[in-house]
Design an enzyme around this catalytic site. Structure first.
Site, PDB file in Angstrom:
ATOM      1  N   VAL A  77     -30.998  32.435  51.686  1.00  0.00           N
ATOM      2  CA  VAL A  77     -31.466  33.761  51.304  1.00  0.00           C
ATOM      3  C   VAL A  77     -30.783  34.768  52.230  1.00  0.00           C
ATOM      4  O   VAL A  77     -30.818  34.616  53.452  1.00  0.00           O
ATOM      5  CB  VAL A  77     -33.006  33.830  51.471  1.00  0.00           C
ATOM      6  N   CYS A  78     -30.172  35.779  51.656  1.00  0.00           N
ATOM      7  CA  CYS A  78     -29.464  36.774  52.480  1.00  0.00           C
ATOM      8  C   CYS A  78     -30.443  37.558  53.345  1.00  0.00           C
ATOM      9  O   CYS A  78     -31.415  38.123  52.844  1.00  0.00           O
ATOM     10  CB  CYS A  78     -28.701  37.743  51.588  1.00  0.00           C
ATOM     11  N   ILE A  79     -30.156  37.619  54.636  1.00  0.00           N
ATOM     12  CA  ILE A  79     -31.110  38.253  55.561  1.00  0.00           C
ATOM     13  C   ILE A  79     -31.263  39.752  55.310  1.00  0.00           C
ATOM     14  O   ILE A  79     -32.389  40.273  55.310  1.00  0.00           O
ATOM     15  CB  ILE A  79     -30.733  37.964  57.036  1.00  0.00           C
TER      16      ILE A  79
END
Lengths: 130, 102, 136
Positions: A77-79
């Site tokens: 999941v992209c931060i």
């Protein structure tokens, strides 16, 4: 062959996550490898364990978590996208002073570099979105 | 060195099918998925545009998405082939890259 | 870091602000620059609006990220392909777009344009030449 999959939309509103999931299963069934599944934009919302869909419907978060468990998939999941949308793991919750985390099993939060790396390392990158 | 293009929206809602067809190269494949499958229906406004490209490119529609929308292979513009998710994977593997028209 | 050097194309087909795709696409481009790959950006359809000069988001209350395009040269991102037909269809001219330049270290750091206007047929060839196509 090595695939990378990008999911740009959250569950239920758009079919993108469903299609990506069915595609991922077909990739694995054919004996190919999945280097990484990267969740970006609203796609990060696939990674919260707090969704409770009706019992007669599919639970996309669970499906992804189970696929990750059974095939040792890397679900990232992209931060930056996650922070905008309130998806946190324990570390991030602590760092941002939030009172809890919601990341689902099998998902991890990491940077956008993971998306670029997936593009470099995989033979094919397939994007699912709106 | 050809490309697999995917289109996931209805051409009645978005310009992605038109844009995709405007940018395909000879030998490419176009796969209609999700709401994109409605663009492949015989007699629809977009049938002509699809038929015109079918030949230089191969046009496919995702079977599970057709079925979910009450359509079947015989409803489609002549020459449009139906594939399942495994066929989608094969197309992605056969072509050199996948370009999604989001 | 991997030794492989691939051709990455970022395809932008949506206007800015109405959705977050333009902003978050730009964030990928900036991070991706550190990986030293061959990077190009394509602006097709409403995506050309991302490059409009004079964007002012103050009254709309949104973050104006348009200056970031001008900084791309500093990140070694120097190929921003803009489709001529997409401009024409929208009644736009190249003069309506912001100037985006880079400094060419092989030419005494001369400022050179990063915006490259191409026609649709050329854009098709650009797509066909990529290893990775990221669409937003």
């Amino acid at each position: 062959m090595r695939f990378a999959i990008v999911v740009n939309e959250g569950p239920y509103t758009h079919q993108a996550s469903d299609t990506a999931y069915q595609f991922a299963r077909a990739v694995l069934a054919k004996g190919h490898e999945i280097f990484r599944v990267f969740f970006y934009h609203d796609g990060v919302n696939n990674g919260t364990r707090y969704t409770v869909p009706p019992q007669d419907d599919r639970n996309l978060q669970k499906l992804w978590s189970e696929l990750a468990e059974s095939h040792k998939l890397d679900l990232v999941v992209c931060i930056a996208a996650a922070q905008r949308r309130g998806i946190l793991d324990a570390n991030e919750a602590k760092r941002q002073g939030k009172d809890g985390d919601n990341i689902a099993p099998g998902f991890r939060i990491s940077g956008l570099g993971q998306l670029i790396e997936a593009g470099i390392e995989a033979d094919r990158l397939v994007v699912f979105g709106d | 060195m050809s490309t697999l293009h995917t289109v996931n929206k209805s051409p009645f809602e978005r310009s992605s099918l038109k844009s995709c067809l405007d940018h395909v190269s000879a030998g490419d494949a176009v796969l209609l998925i999700e709401d994109g499958v409605v663009g492949a229906r015989k007699g629809s406004q977009f049938a002509g545009a699809l038929a015109a490209k079918n030949g230089a490119c191969a046009i496919y529609a995702l079977g599970p998405d057709l079925a979910a929308r009450g359509m079947k292979a015989s409803d489609l513009v002549d020459g449009v082939k139906v594939v399942d998710y495994a066929g989608f994977v094969d197309l992605a593997a056969e072509k050199s890259r996948v370009c999604a028209w989001l | 870091m991997s030794e492989t050097k691939k051709k990455f194309l970022y395809v932008n087909r949506k206007a800015p602000y109405g959705t977050i795709y333009a902003l978050e696409s730009l964030e990928v481009v900036l991070i991706g620059a550190a990986f030293e790959q061959h990077v190009s950006l394509a602006f097709i359809d409403d995506g050309v609006y991302q490059l409009m000069d004079g964007q002012d988001t103050a009254a709309a209350g949104m973050k104006n990220f348009s200056k970031t395009y001008k900084a791309l040269g500093d990140y070694e991102v120097r190929k921003l392909y803009v489709e001529r037909e997409s401009l024409d269809e929208r009644g736009l001219k190249v003069e309506n777009l912001m100037p985006v330049t880079y400094e060419d270290e092989d030419d005494d750091y001369a400022e050179k344009p990063s915006l490259i206007v191409v026609d649709r047929a050329e854009m098709s060839k650009i797509i066909a030449a990529q290893d990775v196509v990221l669409s937003f």
